[in-house]
Enzyme design. Structure first.
Site, PDB file in Angstrom:
ATOM      1  N   GLY A 362      44.585 -90.661  -9.974  1.00 49.60           N
ATOM      2  CA  GLY A 362      43.865 -90.545 -11.236  1.00 49.60           C
ATOM      3  C   GLY A 362      42.779 -91.601 -11.318  1.00 49.60           C
ATOM      4  CG  ASP A 475      49.553 -97.992  -0.772  1.00 49.21           C
ATOM      5  OD1 ASP A 475      49.047 -97.964   0.372  1.00 49.21           O
ATOM      6  OD2 ASP A 475      49.062 -97.408  -1.745  1.00 49.21           O
TER       7      ASP A 475
END
Length: 675
Positions: A362, A475
């Site tokens: 997003g 990550d």
């Protein structure tokens, strides 16, 4: 290792579904024809006999097919799929659509004079190939037939050597589509030498309606820089008029007087014959009795009613899930709930002028929460986001419990109107990625770079060793490392993070993360561990010192030889380490001479140690911090980067491959919270 599917799976979870499926089968049974799918992800001795090996082709220990010995000349090897593949129907005369994807690698050891390449072929089932017609004849043709085959043959060739007798004279090595001839019916330029040893992913498709046989290909590391070199090719050919209805599919590779190694890494194929739709349906309507029509109408109406009820129940479950998520989050200490209305106001209705960045999950917006008089970063998850409800809940639950000076602070959250939003402290200096690779005018000084490395190490020590449970971030990358006003590290984005007990070695999670930062064993097995986080940490250290991205797919100077830019950052730095050129060739050119050589060597060697291909050879984060503080000596690494081997265990499936909720989630870019 092999997936093989026939269209026979008629099971269902409800009696109504079974009834509808049975009716559909009854109606269309006269028109069902063969459908085939298989997927070889590796090739090994002792596998079921679905692949036949001929000539010099053998399955190697690394799971690839080696078509010829690179140390010997005049070799040819080929493989064929053991079962016949129908490509057109005797009943209708129509050809099938088929698609095959495969990956291969060519080691052109003699760049000035290559071998002869590799090709995919379609031939009659059981066709006898000429005995060892090596070199440019590819074991498919003989000189006495005037460069034509003794049986119907179509092949797609990746030709690494130009034979004056039949190859095009306006290009050198090429990709060609050939119809029963050594002379390509259509071809395009292809620079084999510039892609030597790189893995090529190719796809060949046939459209039975347009009669179009098309080929596309792409490489993992080397890009196509020559404007004359294409990456696709097509040719109009009616296979029903050229080949018999049942054919064998296979690959063949040959080397002449020059040595050249050819390897096949994987092979996937799907083929299905179309039904004669228009005429069939006319006959079908005439043949259906009135009672059958009434029954079908009843089943359709019943299905619509059941579907409507399920949709209503799904909506009710969504509301219940939203209430449940809110209750779970409200029990967490720390972050508070904000109303959607407040966030709309804070971000000026999520104005594009307030947008700080956007990624796969997003967008992130700058906001001013007047209620608490604080500038914030609002992370708004998109409706089709990979980072869905579970990741939203996971991020809030994990980061709300963590307290450390080098972690981004989560201020609050919002879950209204099926919207998921996270509110973080606004980190004014943005991401490390924007400073190293963006267009920011101010250069990161060496002192700040070393400070960033220490700060990231401190955050990782807290996650791996100092908190109650071990937190695997999964990550770690430059775009998830934020910098405050004093350039202190703030590690963020815990949507992919997982908790595990300290004594556990690894946690199978499914693949998630960013290419270039993921450890090789994690990519191959999907098993996250402290060591896989350490690998990502090492990549970031190399980026900090060199000012280069972990993966760069560009080529310099238009030369035929492989350039440094075609290698991953780890490979390049390790090569320079072996040449003892770390300081002279690796440090970011923008720094000039304004850096500490001892510290630069420390970060580079530590980065390589952390990015060691073997997870068991990597340091813990404690060892890494000791090295960075010069409390422990630098490791003595091999001068040449080691190669780690991984065995992938696969199983046979009776249905098409699918991705479950723990499936692949990878990204190529990040987001920066701040300006």
């Amino acid at each position: 290792m092999l997936y093989f599917i026939f269209c026979q799976n008629l099971s269902s979870s409800s009696s109504m579904s079974n009834s509808i499926l049975f009716l559909s089968l009854f109606l269309f049974l006269p028109f069902v024809v063969d459908s085939l799918y298989f997927n070889f992800t590796s090739f090994r001795q002792g596998d079921p006999g679905d692949i036949f090996y001929h000539g010099d082709a053998t399955p190697d220990e690394d799971g690839t097919v080696n078509f010829n010995n690179a140390e010997q000349t005049s070799q040819v090897g080929w493989i064929t799929y053991s079962k016949k593949v129908p490509i057109w129907s005797h009943k209708t005369g129509k050809a099938s659509d088929f698609s095959t994807s495969f990956s291969f690698k060519i080691d052109a050891r003699n760049l000035s004079a290559d071998g002869h390449g590799i090709c995919f072929f379609l031939a009659p089932m059981g066709a006898q190939l000429p005995a060892y017609s090596v070199g440019g004849f590819l074991n498919l043709f003989t000189r006495k037939n005037n460069y034509s085959s003794s049986f119907p043959l179509v092949h797609v060739e990746f030709d690494t050597f130009n034979n004056p007798g039949w190859d095009p004279n306006d290009v050198g090595s090429h990709v060609g589509i050939n119809n029963n001839s050594l002379v390509s019916s259509n071809y395009t330029s292809w620079n084999a030498s510039s892609h030597s040893q790189d893995i090529c992913h190719a796809k060949i498709s046939y459209d039975s309606v347009t009669k179009n046989l098309s080929v596309t290909w792409a490489y993992e590391l080397t890009a196509t820089s020559d404007p004359k070199e294409s990456s696709s090719l097509s040719y109009i050919i009616d296979l029903a008029k050229v080949l018999p209805s049942d054919v064998m599919f296979g690959f063949i590779a040959a080397a002449g007087t020059n040595t050249e190694e050819h390897r096949l890494l994987s092979w996937e194929l799907s083929s299905s014959l179309d039904s004669d739709k228009a005429d069939s349906r006319i006959g079908l309507v005439i043949g259906i009795s009135a009672s059958g029509f009434v029954f079908l109408t009843f089943m359709v109406i019943t299905t619509v009613v059941v579907w409507s009820r399920k949709q209503r129940k799904k909506k009710e479950r969504d509301i219940e899930n939203m209430i449940s998520i809110n209750k779970d989050l409200e029990r967490e200490a720390g972050p508070r709930k904000f109303s959607y209305k407040d966030l709309v106001s804070a971000t000026n209705r999520f104005s594009s002028h307030r947008k700080l960045g956007e990624g796969g999950f997003g967008a992130v917006y700058e906001g001013n929460l007047k209620e608490i008089n604080t500038m914030v970063a609002v992370k708004k998850l998109s409706g089709d986001s990979r980072q869905g409800k579970n990741e939203f809940l996971n991020e809030v639950k994990i980061i709300s419990k963590l307290r450390h000076r080098n972690l981004v602070q989560l201020i609050g959250w919002c879950n209204e109107k099926n919207e998921f939003l996270l509110i973080y402290e606004l980190v004014p200096n943005g991401s490390l990625n924007s400073h190293l690779f963006g267009k920011r005018p101010n250069l990161l000084s060496w002192d700040i770079r070393y400070k960033i490395g220490l700060g990231l190490a401190s955050a990782l020590l807290y996650l791996h060793e100092e908190w109650d449970q071990c937190v695997l971030h999964r990550d770690i990358k430059a775009s998830n490392i934020m910098l405050d006003s004093e350039f202190n590290v703030k590690l963020g984005d815990f949507g992919l993070a997982r908790l595990m007990n300290h004594e556990l070695g690894s946690h199978t999670t499914g693949l998630a993360g960013t290419f270039g930062y993921m450890a090789p064993e994690y990519v191959m097995k999907g098993s996250a561990s402290k060591e896989s986080d350490i690998y990502s940490f090492g990549i970031v250290l190399l980026e900090i010192v060199t000012g280069r991205k972990s993966l760069e797919r560009t080529q310099e100077d238009n030369s035929d030889t492989e350039s440094d830019d075609e290698k991953s950052l780890v490979e390049k730095v390790w090569e320079l380490y072996g040449k003892q050129e770390l300081i002279t060739s690796c440090v970011d050119d923008k720094l000039g001479e304004d850096f500490d050589k001892k510290e630069a060597e420390c970060l580079l060697v530590l980065g390589l140690w952390c990015a060691h291909p073997d997870k068991n050879s990597r340091p813990s984060i404690k060892q890494g911090i000791q090295v960075m503080n010069f409390e422990s000596p630098l490791p003595d690494l091999p001068l040449k980067r080691p190669v780690a081997m991984y065995y992938i265990s696969t199983t046979t499936s009776s249905s098409s491959p699918s991705v479950n909720s723990n499936g692949v989630s990878v990204t190529f870019s990040g987001i920066e919270y701040g300006r």
